[in-house]
Design a protein around this motif. Structure first.
Motif, PDB file in Angstrom:
ATOM      1  N   HIS A 256      -3.916  14.192   5.133  1.00  0.00           N
ATOM      2  CA  HIS A 256      -5.284  13.736   4.904  1.00  0.00           C
ATOM      3  C   HIS A 256      -5.364  12.920   3.615  1.00  0.00           C
ATOM      4  O   HIS A 256      -5.935  11.818   3.577  1.00  0.00           O
ATOM      5  CB  HIS A 256      -6.206  14.965   4.845  1.00  0.00           C
ATOM      6  N   GLN A 257      -4.769  13.464   2.572  1.00  0.00           N
ATOM      7  CA  GLN A 257      -4.763  12.776   1.277  1.00  0.00           C
ATOM      8  C   GLN A 257      -4.005  11.449   1.365  1.00  0.00           C
ATOM      9  O   GLN A 257      -4.409  10.436   0.804  1.00  0.00           O
ATOM     10  CB  GLN A 257      -4.085  13.668   0.220  1.00  0.00           C
ATOM     11  N   THR A 258      -2.919  11.466   2.092  1.00  0.00           N
ATOM     12  CA  THR A 258      -2.059  10.281   2.183  1.00  0.00           C
ATOM     13  C   THR A 258      -2.784   9.135   2.880  1.00  0.00           C
ATOM     14  O   THR A 258      -2.753   7.994   2.415  1.00  0.00           O
ATOM     15  CB  THR A 258      -0.771  10.627   2.971  1.00  0.00           C
ATOM     16  N   LEU A 259      -3.441   9.470   3.994  1.00  0.00           N
ATOM     17  CA  LEU A 259      -4.136   8.417   4.745  1.00  0.00           C
ATOM     18  C   LEU A 259      -5.307   7.864   3.940  1.00  0.00           C
ATOM     19  O   LEU A 259      -5.593   6.669   3.966  1.00  0.00           O
ATOM     20  CB  LEU A 259      -4.617   8.955   6.101  1.00  0.00           C
ATOM     21  N   LYS A 260      -5.960   8.776   3.213  1.00  0.00           N
ATOM     22  CA  LYS A 260      -7.083   8.351   2.369  1.00  0.00           C
ATOM     23  C   LYS A 260      -6.584   7.378   1.296  1.00  0.00           C
ATOM     24  O   LYS A 260      -7.172   6.311   1.067  1.00  0.00           O
ATOM     25  CB  LYS A 260      -7.688   9.606   1.731  1.00  0.00           C
ATOM     26  N   GLN A 261      -5.481   7.759   0.691  1.00  0.00           N
ATOM     27  CA  GLN A 261      -4.890   6.925  -0.362  1.00  0.00           C
ATOM     28  C   GLN A 261      -4.436   5.579   0.207  1.00  0.00           C
ATOM     29  O   GLN A 261      -4.636   4.523  -0.384  1.00  0.00           O
ATOM     30  CB  GLN A 261      -3.690   7.679  -0.969  1.00  0.00           C
ATOM     31  N   LEU A 262      -3.848   5.680   1.388  1.00  0.00           N
ATOM     32  CA  LEU A 262      -3.331   4.470   2.027  1.00  0.00           C
ATOM     33  C   LEU A 262      -4.467   3.486   2.326  1.00  0.00           C
ATOM     34  O   LEU A 262      -4.334   2.277   2.117  1.00  0.00           O
ATOM     35  CB  LEU A 262      -2.627   4.864   3.334  1.00  0.00           C
ATOM     36  N   ARG A 263      -5.562   4.038   2.781  1.00  0.00           N
ATOM     37  CA  ARG A 263      -6.699   3.163   3.101  1.00  0.00           C
ATOM     38  C   ARG A 263      -7.245   2.504   1.829  1.00  0.00           C
ATOM     39  O   ARG A 263      -7.551   1.314   1.815  1.00  0.00           O
ATOM     40  CB  ARG A 263      -7.804   3.948   3.813  1.00  0.00           C
ATOM     41  N   LEU A 264      -7.324   3.291   0.779  1.00  0.00           N
ATOM     42  CA  LEU A 264      -7.784   2.732  -0.504  1.00  0.00           C
ATOM     43  C   LEU A 264      -6.863   1.622  -0.965  1.00  0.00           C
ATOM     44  O   LEU A 264      -7.307   0.544  -1.390  1.00  0.00           O
ATOM     45  CB  LEU A 264      -7.819   3.851  -1.571  1.00  0.00           C
ATOM     46  N   ASN A 265      -5.582   1.890  -0.862  1.00  0.00           N
ATOM     47  CA  ASN A 265      -4.593   0.892  -1.302  1.00  0.00           C
ATOM     48  C   ASN A 265      -4.696  -0.378  -0.473  1.00  0.00           C
ATOM     49  O   ASN A 265      -4.567  -1.482  -0.991  1.00  0.00           O
ATOM     50  CB  ASN A 265      -3.172   1.451  -1.178  1.00  0.00           C
ATOM     51  N   LEU A 266      -4.910  -0.185   0.846  1.00  0.00           N
ATOM     52  CA  LEU A 266      -5.014  -1.358   1.738  1.00  0.00           C
ATOM     53  C   LEU A 266      -6.243  -2.191   1.384  1.00  0.00           C
ATOM     54  O   LEU A 266      -6.182  -3.408   1.314  1.00  0.00           O
ATOM     55  CB  LEU A 266      -5.114  -0.896   3.199  1.00  0.00           C
ATOM     56  N   GLU A 267      -7.336  -1.482   1.160  1.00  0.00           N
ATOM     57  CA  GLU A 267      -8.574  -2.189   0.833  1.00  0.00           C
ATOM     58  C   GLU A 267      -8.434  -2.964  -0.480  1.00  0.00           C
ATOM     59  O   GLU A 267      -8.859  -4.103  -0.609  1.00  0.00           O
ATOM     60  CB  GLU A 267      -9.743  -1.194   0.728  1.00  0.00           C
ATOM     61  N   ARG A 268      -7.771  -2.323  -1.440  1.00  0.00           N
ATOM     62  CA  ARG A 268      -7.535  -2.967  -2.723  1.00  0.00           C
ATOM     63  C   ARG A 268      -6.655  -4.206  -2.521  1.00  0.00           C
ATOM     64  O   ARG A 268      -6.884  -5.269  -3.084  1.00  0.00           O
ATOM     65  CB  ARG A 268      -6.858  -1.983  -3.684  1.00  0.00           C
ATOM     66  N   GLY A 269      -5.659  -4.048  -1.698  1.00  0.00           N
ATOM     67  CA  GLY A 269      -4.726  -5.170  -1.428  1.00  0.00           C
ATOM     68  C   GLY A 269      -5.443  -6.349  -0.765  1.00  0.00           C
ATOM     69  O   GLY A 269      -5.175  -7.502  -1.065  1.00  0.00           O
ATOM     70  N   GLU A 270      -6.357  -6.014   0.135  1.00  0.00           N
ATOM     71  CA  GLU A 270      -7.077  -7.087   0.854  1.00  0.00           C
ATOM     72  C   GLU A 270      -8.013  -7.848  -0.079  1.00  0.00           C
ATOM     73  O   GLU A 270      -8.254  -9.033   0.091  1.00  0.00           O
ATOM     74  CB  GLU A 270      -7.870  -6.494   2.003  1.00  0.00           C
TER      75      GLU A 270
ATOM     76  N   ALA B  39       0.840  -1.204   0.000  1.00  0.00           N
ATOM     77  CA  ALA B  39       0.000   0.000   0.000  1.00  0.00           C
ATOM     78  C   ALA B  39       0.869   1.247   0.000  1.00  0.00           C
ATOM     79  O   ALA B  39       0.551   2.255  -0.636  1.00  0.00           O
ATOM     80  CB  ALA B  39      -0.915  -0.014   1.227  1.00  0.00           C
ATOM     81  N   LYS B  40       1.972   1.179   0.717  1.00  0.00           N
ATOM     82  CA  LYS B  40       2.857   2.343   0.797  1.00  0.00           C
ATOM     83  C   LYS B  40       3.602   2.605  -0.515  1.00  0.00           C
ATOM     84  O   LYS B  40       3.897   3.735  -0.862  1.00  0.00           O
ATOM     85  CB  LYS B  40       3.874   2.135   1.929  1.00  0.00           C
ATOM     86  N   LEU B  41       3.890   1.510  -1.211  1.00  0.00           N
ATOM     87  CA  LEU B  41       4.634   1.646  -2.466  1.00  0.00           C
ATOM     88  C   LEU B  41       3.872   2.480  -3.496  1.00  0.00           C
ATOM     89  O   LEU B  41       4.463   3.106  -4.363  1.00  0.00           O
ATOM     90  CB  LEU B  41       4.923   0.247  -3.048  1.00  0.00           C
ATOM     91  N   GLU B  42       2.566   2.467  -3.329  1.00  0.00           N
ATOM     92  CA  GLU B  42       1.752   3.206  -4.303  1.00  0.00           C
ATOM     93  C   GLU B  42       1.605   4.681  -3.953  1.00  0.00           C
ATOM     94  O   GLU B  42       0.963   5.429  -4.679  1.00  0.00           O
ATOM     95  CB  GLU B  42       0.371   2.544  -4.403  1.00  0.00           C
ATOM     96  N   LEU B  43       2.187   5.085  -2.844  1.00  0.00           N
ATOM     97  CA  LEU B  43       2.138   6.511  -2.484  1.00  0.00           C
ATOM     98  C   LEU B  43       3.233   7.261  -3.235  1.00  0.00           C
ATOM     99  O   LEU B  43       4.200   6.665  -3.716  1.00  0.00           O
ATOM    100  CB  LEU B  43       2.361   6.690  -0.977  1.00  0.00           C
ATOM    101  N   THR B  44       3.069   8.595  -3.269  1.00  0.00           N
ATOM    102  CA  THR B  44       4.131   9.400  -3.889  1.00  0.00           C
ATOM    103  C   THR B  44       5.295   9.491  -2.909  1.00  0.00           C
ATOM    104  O   THR B  44       5.145   9.183  -1.719  1.00  0.00           O
ATOM    105  CB  THR B  44       3.644  10.834  -4.188  1.00  0.00           C
ATOM    106  N   GLU B  45       6.406   9.941  -3.404  1.00  0.00           N
ATOM    107  CA  GLU B  45       7.606  10.045  -2.576  1.00  0.00           C
ATOM    108  C   GLU B  45       7.354  10.966  -1.374  1.00  0.00           C
ATOM    109  O   GLU B  45       7.717  10.654  -0.246  1.00  0.00           O
ATOM    110  CB  GLU B  45       8.758  10.584  -3.436  1.00  0.00           C
ATOM    111  N   LYS B  46       6.670  12.089  -1.648  1.00  0.00           N
ATOM    112  CA  LYS B  46       6.392  13.060  -0.575  1.00  0.00           C
ATOM    113  C   LYS B  46       5.455  12.463   0.473  1.00  0.00           C
ATOM    114  O   LYS B  46       5.604  12.694   1.673  1.00  0.00           O
ATOM    115  CB  LYS B  46       5.776  14.344  -1.157  1.00  0.00           C
ATOM    116  N   GLN B  47       4.495  11.724  -0.014  1.00  0.00           N
ATOM    117  CA  GLN B  47       3.535  11.101   0.918  1.00  0.00           C
ATOM    118  C   GLN B  47       4.244  10.066   1.803  1.00  0.00           C
ATOM    119  O   GLN B  47       4.006   9.984   3.002  1.00  0.00           O
ATOM    120  CB  GLN B  47       2.392  10.441   0.133  1.00  0.00           C
ATOM    121  N   ARG B  48       5.116   9.286   1.172  1.00  0.00           N
ATOM    122  CA  ARG B  48       5.847   8.271   1.950  1.00  0.00           C
ATOM    123  C   ARG B  48       6.735   8.922   3.009  1.00  0.00           C
ATOM    124  O   ARG B  48       6.845   8.473   4.131  1.00  0.00           O
ATOM    125  CB  ARG B  48       6.708   7.400   1.022  1.00  0.00           C
TER     126      ARG B  48
END
Lengths: 182, 221
Positions: free
Chosen positions: A166-180, A125-134
Motif C-alpha cells: 500500500h505504501q509502495t504504490l502510494k509512493q510510486l504514484r506520488l513519484n510519477l505525478e512529480r515526474g510528470e 519513480a521506482k528509483l526513489e523507492l526503498t530497496e524493500k519496496q522495489r
C-alpha cells in the motif's frame, strides 16, 4: 501501412492482413521482446517464445482495441504480461521461487532510449523507492507472485507485505505525478 | 495456443485485479505505468521472421477443414437475427415454390396408350344414326375408359344417358352423361374402382338414380 495508425493496423490484422501484422511487429516487436526479456529475467529463448505467442494472440484474438482504451502499446503490453504470467505458470513458477539469486537481484533498467517517455517516468519513480519496496514491486509485477507467496519469500507476515505494498504504490504514484510535472 | 477465451478484452489477470481492488487508492494508471519498467534491448537477429512464420504456420496447422466450416457457419450466423432468419427462410421457400415448376424441365411425360377399342352400335329395334366408341386407355399403368357418342338425341327433363359395364350378365354403372346440342357426348371413367367387363351398353334413364337399367338401350357393343 506506415501511414496507418495503430487502431487501423489492428483492424487490418483482424481481417488477416499480413502486412499489417508485419508493420505492428516493426513498431512494437522490440518493446514486446524487451518486456519479455525483463520478465524472463534475461532469458533469450523464453523471450523469443513469448514474443511469438504475443503476435499469435494478436493474430487470433477476438478482442477489440480502440484508441479510446488508451495507447495501443499499453494494451499490447497488457497482453504481453498475461502471456508472460501464463508462460511462467506453465514453467512451474516455484522453480523461480526456489531460485534465491533470481529473487534477490532483479536488475532495474538503465534505459538510454528516450523515445518512450513512459519508460523514463516509471524508472525514475521506482528509483526513489526503498530497496524493500522495489523488491516487492519486482516480485509482484515481474515475477507474478501473489502476496502470500511474497510473504513466504520475505519470511514476513502477510499483513506486513500488504501494508508495504500500500505504501509502495502510494509512493510510486506520488513519484510519477512529480515526474510528470517536471 | 489459443487463449482467446481468457483474453476477451485483454483484462489484467485476475490476481492483479483482486489485488488492486484490495489496495486503497491504487488504480490502473500505476499498474499500466509498471508496464514500462524495463530496458529496451536489441532483439536477436531474425526474430521478426521467426515470429511471423510462427504465427502464420500456427494458423495453417490450427485451421482444419472442419474449422474453416465452423468459422464460415459462425460468420453466417452472426449475420442473422431470429427475425431476419425467419424472413429469409420464408422468402427462400416462396422463391423455391415459384421456380420449382420452371426448373423441373422436360418432365417424363405420362405414357398413354389405347389398350382396347370397342364400337358402340345402335341397339336392336332402335332407329337413327346414333353410334359411339369406347376406348380403354392405359395411362402409365392407370386404366381409364373413354366413351364417345355421336348424334345422340337430346334428353328431356331429368333424363340422362347411363353407361353400363356388363360382365356375365352383371351390370355396373360407369357413369352418366348428357350430350351437347350436336348430339355429341363424352364420359371418362377411372377404372381402378370398377370390375372388369366384356361389353358396354348405354341406356336412356329417367333420372340419375338408376342402380340397374330402367330405360331403353340406345347403343351397345
Amino acid at each position: 501501412m506506415r501511414t496507418k495508425n495503430d487502431e487501423e493496423l489492428f483492424r487490418l490484422v483482424k481481417v488477416k492482413n499480413r502486412n499489417a501484422l508485419e508493420e505492428l511487429y516493426d513498431r512494437y516487436g522490440k518493446l514486446v521482446y524487451s518486456y519479455a526479456y525483463k520478465f524472463s529475467n534475461n532469458q533469450m529463448e523464453m523471450s523469443k517464445e513469448i514474443t511469438q505467442l504475443v503476435y499469435l494472440r494478436l493474430w487470433t484474438t477476438q478482442s477489440h482495441y480502440t484508441a479510446s482504451k488508451g495507447k495501443f502499446i499499453n494494451w499490447l503490453l497488457t497482453i504481453t504480461r498475461n502471456i508472460c504470467l501464463d508462460y511462467v505458470k506453465k514453467e512451474r513458477r516455484h522453480k523461480f521461487m526456489s531460485d534465491d539469486d533470481s529473487i534477490e537481484y532483479i536488475a532495474d533498467p538503465k534505459n538510454k532510449i528516450d523515445e518512450h517517455i513512459d519508460l523514463q517516468l516509471i524508472q525514475n519513480a521506482k528509483l526513489e523507492l526503498t530497496e524493500k519496496q522495489r523488491r516487492l514491486i519486482n516480485l509482484l509485477y515481474w515475477r507474478g507472485c501473489t502476496l502470500k507467496e511474497i510473504a513466504k519469500i520475505e519470511q514476513e507476515p502477510l499483513g506486513t507485505i500488504k501494508s508495504r505494498l500500500h505504501q509502495t504504490l502510494k509512493q510510486l504514484r506520488l513519484n510519477l505525478e512529480r515526474g510528470e510535472q517536471q | 495456443m489459443n487463449n482467446d477465451s481468457k483474453d476477451l478484452g485483454e483484462k489484467k489477470s485476475l490476481s492483479d485485479q483482486s489485488l488492486l481492488s484490495d489496495l486503497i487508492g491504487a488504480d490502473d494508471e500505476i499498474w499500466e505505468a509498471m508496464h514500462f519498467d524495463f530496458e529496451v534491448v536489441e532483439e536477436p537477429l531474425g526474430l521478426k521472421e521467426e515470429v511471423l512464420n510462427f504465427v502464420l504456420e500456427s494458423e495453417d496447422e490450427n485451421v482444419t477443414p472442419w474449422g474453416k466450416i465452423k468459422t464460415l457457419i459462425q460468420s453466417v450466423r452472426n449475420q442473422f437475427t431470429p427475425l431476419t432468419t425467419s424472413l429469409s427462410a420464408a422468402m427462400l421457400l416462396g422463391i423455391f415454390m415459384l421456380i420449382t415448376p420452371l426448373i423441373q424441365g422436360p418432365s417424363v411425360e405420362k405414357f398413354s396408350e389405347i389398350s382396347a377399342t370397342m364400337k358402340l352400335n345402335v341397339a336392336e329395334g332402335e332407329e337413327g344414326e346414333v353410334y359411339g366408341q369406347a376406348f380403354l386407355i392405359n395411362k402409365s399403368g392407370k386404366e381409364e375408359l373413354v366413351v364417345n357418342v355421336f348424334d345422340f338425341p337430346q334428353t328431356k327433363g331429368q333424363e340422362v344417358y347411363q353407361v353400363w359395364l356388363i360382365d356375365n350378365g352383371q351390370r355396373q354403372s360407369a357413369g352418366i352423361f348428357r350430350p351437347d346440342k350436336e348430339g355429341y357426348g363424352v364420359l371418362t371413367v377411372d377404372m381402378s374402382k370398377l370390375n372388369s367387363f366384356d361389353t358396354i351398353g348405354i341406356t336412356l334413364e329417367p333420372n340419375t338414380n338408376s342402380k340397374q337399367p330402367r330405360g331403353k338401350k340406345i347403343v351397345g357393343t
